[in-house]
Write an enzyme that holds these catalytic residues in place. Structure first.
Site, PDB file in Angstrom:
ATOM      1  CE1 TYR A 155      -6.921  -1.828 -10.400  1.00 46.19           C
ATOM      2  CE2 TYR A 155      -5.947  -4.008 -10.185  1.00 46.19           C
ATOM      3  CZ  TYR A 155      -5.813  -2.626 -10.185  1.00 46.19           C
ATOM      4  OH  TYR A 155      -4.588  -2.060  -9.974  1.00 46.19           O
ATOM      5  CB  SER A 171      -3.558   3.965  -3.911  1.00 38.70           C
ATOM      6  OG  SER A 171      -4.135   2.718  -4.114  1.00 38.70           O
ATOM      7  CD  GLN A 224      -3.259  -0.678   1.986  1.00 38.66           C
ATOM      8  OE1 GLN A 224      -2.965  -0.247   3.081  1.00 38.66           O
ATOM      9  NE2 GLN A 224      -4.388  -1.304   1.740  1.00 38.66           N
ATOM     10  CG  ASP A 240      -1.324   1.236  -4.882  1.00 39.95           C
ATOM     11  OD1 ASP A 240      -1.198   1.656  -6.045  1.00 39.95           O
ATOM     12  OD2 ASP A 240      -2.278   0.539  -4.523  1.00 39.95           O
TER      13      ASP A 240
HETATM   14  P1  NAD Z   1     -10.086   1.576 -10.630  1.00 39.73           P
HETATM   15  O1  NAD Z   1      -9.357   2.855 -10.749  1.00 39.73           O
HETATM   16  O2  NAD Z   1      -9.666   0.431 -11.476  1.00 39.73           O
HETATM   17  O3  NAD Z   1     -11.624   1.845 -10.918  1.00 39.73           O
HETATM   18  C1  NAD Z   1     -12.330   2.888 -10.287  1.00 39.73           C
HETATM   19  C2  NAD Z   1     -13.691   2.397  -9.859  1.00 39.73           C
HETATM   20  O4  NAD Z   1     -14.550   2.256 -10.982  1.00 39.73           O
HETATM   21  C3  NAD Z   1     -13.691   1.028  -9.163  1.00 39.73           C
HETATM   22  O5  NAD Z   1     -14.238   1.155  -7.880  1.00 39.73           O
HETATM   23  C4  NAD Z   1     -14.560   0.178 -10.076  1.00 39.73           C
HETATM   24  O6  NAD Z   1     -15.299  -0.794  -9.363  1.00 39.73           O
HETATM   25  C5  NAD Z   1     -15.455   1.224 -10.695  1.00 39.73           C
HETATM   26  N1  NAD Z   1     -16.203   0.795 -11.888  1.00 39.73           N
HETATM   27  C6  NAD Z   1     -15.805   0.008 -12.923  1.00 39.73           C
HETATM   28  N2  NAD Z   1     -16.809  -0.173 -13.793  1.00 39.73           N
HETATM   29  C7  NAD Z   1     -17.871   0.527 -13.328  1.00 39.73           C
HETATM   30  C8  NAD Z   1     -19.206   0.746 -13.782  1.00 39.73           C
HETATM   31  N3  NAD Z   1     -19.673   0.177 -14.907  1.00 39.73           N
HETATM   32  N4  NAD Z   1     -20.005   1.516 -13.044  1.00 39.73           N
HETATM   33  C9  NAD Z   1     -19.573   2.087 -11.898  1.00 39.73           C
HETATM   34  N5  NAD Z   1     -18.331   1.923 -11.410  1.00 39.73           N
HETATM   35  C10 NAD Z   1     -17.490   1.146 -12.117  1.00 39.73           C
HETATM   36  O7  NAD Z   1     -10.099   1.081  -9.118  1.00 39.73           O
HETATM   37  P2  NAD Z   1      -9.176   1.547  -7.916  1.00 39.73           P
HETATM   38  O8  NAD Z   1      -9.679   2.840  -7.425  1.00 39.73           O
HETATM   39  O9  NAD Z   1      -7.781   1.475  -8.322  1.00 39.73           O
HETATM   40  O10 NAD Z   1      -9.415   0.466  -6.775  1.00 39.73           O
HETATM   41  C11 NAD Z   1     -10.307  -0.590  -6.839  1.00 39.73           C
HETATM   42  C12 NAD Z   1     -10.300  -1.383  -5.532  1.00 39.73           C
HETATM   43  O11 NAD Z   1      -9.009  -1.803  -5.134  1.00 39.73           O
HETATM   44  C13 NAD Z   1     -10.855  -0.617  -4.352  1.00 39.73           C
HETATM   45  O12 NAD Z   1     -11.685  -1.487  -3.653  1.00 39.73           O
HETATM   46  C14 NAD Z   1      -9.687  -0.313  -3.499  1.00 39.73           C
HETATM   47  O13 NAD Z   1     -10.014  -0.204  -2.129  1.00 39.73           O
HETATM   48  C15 NAD Z   1      -8.833  -1.516  -3.761  1.00 39.73           C
HETATM   49  N6  NAD Z   1      -7.420  -1.188  -3.521  1.00 39.73           N
HETATM   50  C16 NAD Z   1      -6.693  -1.963  -2.677  1.00 39.73           C
HETATM   51  C17 NAD Z   1      -5.364  -1.655  -2.429  1.00 39.73           C
HETATM   52  C18 NAD Z   1      -4.519  -2.462  -1.504  1.00 39.73           C
HETATM   53  O14 NAD Z   1      -5.032  -3.285  -0.774  1.00 39.73           O
HETATM   54  N7  NAD Z   1      -3.209  -2.263  -1.518  1.00 39.73           N
HETATM   55  C19 NAD Z   1      -4.788  -0.576  -3.059  1.00 39.73           C
HETATM   56  C20 NAD Z   1      -5.571   0.194  -3.921  1.00 39.73           C
HETATM   57  C21 NAD Z   1      -6.882  -0.139  -4.134  1.00 39.73           C
END
Ligand code: NAD
Length: 370
Positions: free
Chosen positions: A224, A127, A121, A124
């Site tokens: 994702y 993020s 994290q 990242d």
């Molecule tokens: P992302 O940038 O790939 O996507 C952004 C958001 O768009 C996501 O929440 C996705 O579900 C949403 N999305 C996709 N299609 C959609 C649709 N048709 N309608 C509405 N929304 C839609 O995602 P992100 O922000 O990089 O992160 C996704 C997940 O990963 C989150 O749950 C986050 O908490 C998790 N995450 C975990 C870690 C970790 O544990 N190290 C780090 C970063 C993110």
């Protein structure tokens, strides 16, 4: 061991991969650091501050790269790197570019491929940058909106609160919700991953969306969203269409990893919005979530809706974005640092190392490209 920090050369790239703060820390683990002159200027870090932190300044990229063992960058550098140098950046490389790194003997690590696991994290970059992009999207959306966000009760009458709809509640979207709430907007949000619904509500926004058996499986093991069926998207659009017509500001952040961004706001939906409404599309690097988005531009539709389609949103808040990006890279390097040898040590069996390493010893090793 010498680490070089390059000035970014892509149009609109205002960030830098090391700050005076991280240069000091890189020096303290035993590295010599060379910074290309002017590398931090666009993010507000002058050469003198790098020099004060202990960096040597180089007049151009070639001079900065001379004798470099490690190179920090935001995007893929154009200048050729010394053979054997380790390159750490968000390379966005395809199979051809990866092969070229292998041929050039560059040990390429691409930070956007980092696995989304707890241990990673603090490294990242996706993020840290998405968080700031989400914040900035709301700030620019508020500035472009010709009313205010909060409900204002004045002697001259009441100005209603803005209705703000955030599409995609990942890292960027959740920060957008929090920012819009702080400004006093009436906030709703949508996502397809089941976990996102609770996160939306916990930030005090209302959830608007369509759920079925398919969306209950919408999350990949990596966290994702999956690409869903045309039938699902049609049902989602039906629910969203009625809601969007009543919104003042729509913040689009939805992404599906490795694909074009899903279209969530159609031309017909934009046509249903009131004049003066604003759509901010930070998915524009991946094509955008709105059919009216013109990536890299802001334009006003025939019915008076402003569509902010700028690309590279983190670069629109460069000092903060660089500070976090630089710390992500510093954390990565110091996590895989052999203190005795004062050199990087990337165990090939480590999940994080496997995630980011494109090339090693002149060969392509990443599972996406090998
Ligand atoms: P992302 O940038 O790939 O996507 C952004 C958001 O768009 C996501 O929440 C996705 O579900 C949403 N999305 C996709 N299609 C959609 C649709 N048709 N309608 C509405 N929304 C839609 O995602 P992100 O922000 O990089 O992160 C996704 C997940 O990963 C989150 O749950 C986050 O908490 C998790 N995450 C975990 C870690 C970790 O544990 N190290 C780090 C970063 C993110």
């Amino acid at each position: 061991m010498r680490l070089a920090v390059l000035k970014e050369r892509r149009a609109g790239e205002t960030r830098v991969a090391a700050t005076p703060e991280t240069v000091k820390k890189l020096k303290s683990i035993g590295l010599d650091v060379t910074v290309e002159q002017g590398a931090g200027l666009a993010s507000g870090f002058p050469d003198a501050e790098y020099a004060a932190a202990g960096a040597e300044l180089a007049p151009d990229a070639a001079a900065a790269l001379a004798g470099a063992n490690i190179v920090f960058a935001v995007r893929a550098p154009e200048a050729p790197l010394p053979r054997g140098a380790m390159l750490i950046a968000t390379l966005g490389a395809d199979a051809d570019a990866t092969r070229r790194y292998a041929e050039a003997g560059v040990e390429a690590a691409s930070m956007e491929l980092l696995p989304r696991i707890t241990r990673a994290q603090s490294m990242d970059v996706l993020s840290s940058q998405a968080n700031l992009a989400g914040y900035r999207a709301v700030i620019e959306g508020a500035a472009a909106f010709d009313r205010g966000f909060p409900m204002l009760m004045t002697a001259a009458g009441t100005v209603p609160a803005a209705n703000v709809f955030v599409m995609g509640a990942g890292v960027a979207g959740l920060q957008a919700i929090a920012t819009a709430r702080r400004l006093g907007g009436r906030v709703s949000a949508t996502d397809v991953r089941p976990a996102a619904k609770e996160e939306i509500k916990s930030l005090g926004a209302s959830f608007v969306g369509y759920e079925d058996e398919e969306s209950r499986q919408a999350q990949t093991a990596g966290g994702y969203a999956k690409q869903l069926s045309a039938e699902f998207y049609a049902k989602q659009a039906e629910v969203v269409a009625a809601h969007i017509a009543k919104q003042d500001v729509v913040i689009c952040t939805a992404l599906v990893q490795g694909r074009k961004a899903p279209i969530l706001v159609t031309k017909a939906m934009v046509a249903s919005m009131k004049p003066g409404s604003v759509i901010v599309d930070i998915a524009s690097d991946a094509g955008g979530n709105c059919e009216e988005t013109r990536p890299g531009e802001m334009h006003v539709t025939e019915n008076g809706v402003k569509v902010l389609g700028w690309t590279n949103w983190p670069a629109r808040i460069p000092a903060a974005a660089s500070a976090l990006y630089a710390r992500n890279l510093l954390t990565f390097l110091s996590t895989f640092w052999d203190k005795e040898a004062k050199a990087p040590k990337l165990p090939p069996e480590d999940e994080i190392v496997q995630g980011v390493t494109l090339t090693r010893g002149g060969a392509v090793v990443h599972k996406n490209f090998a």
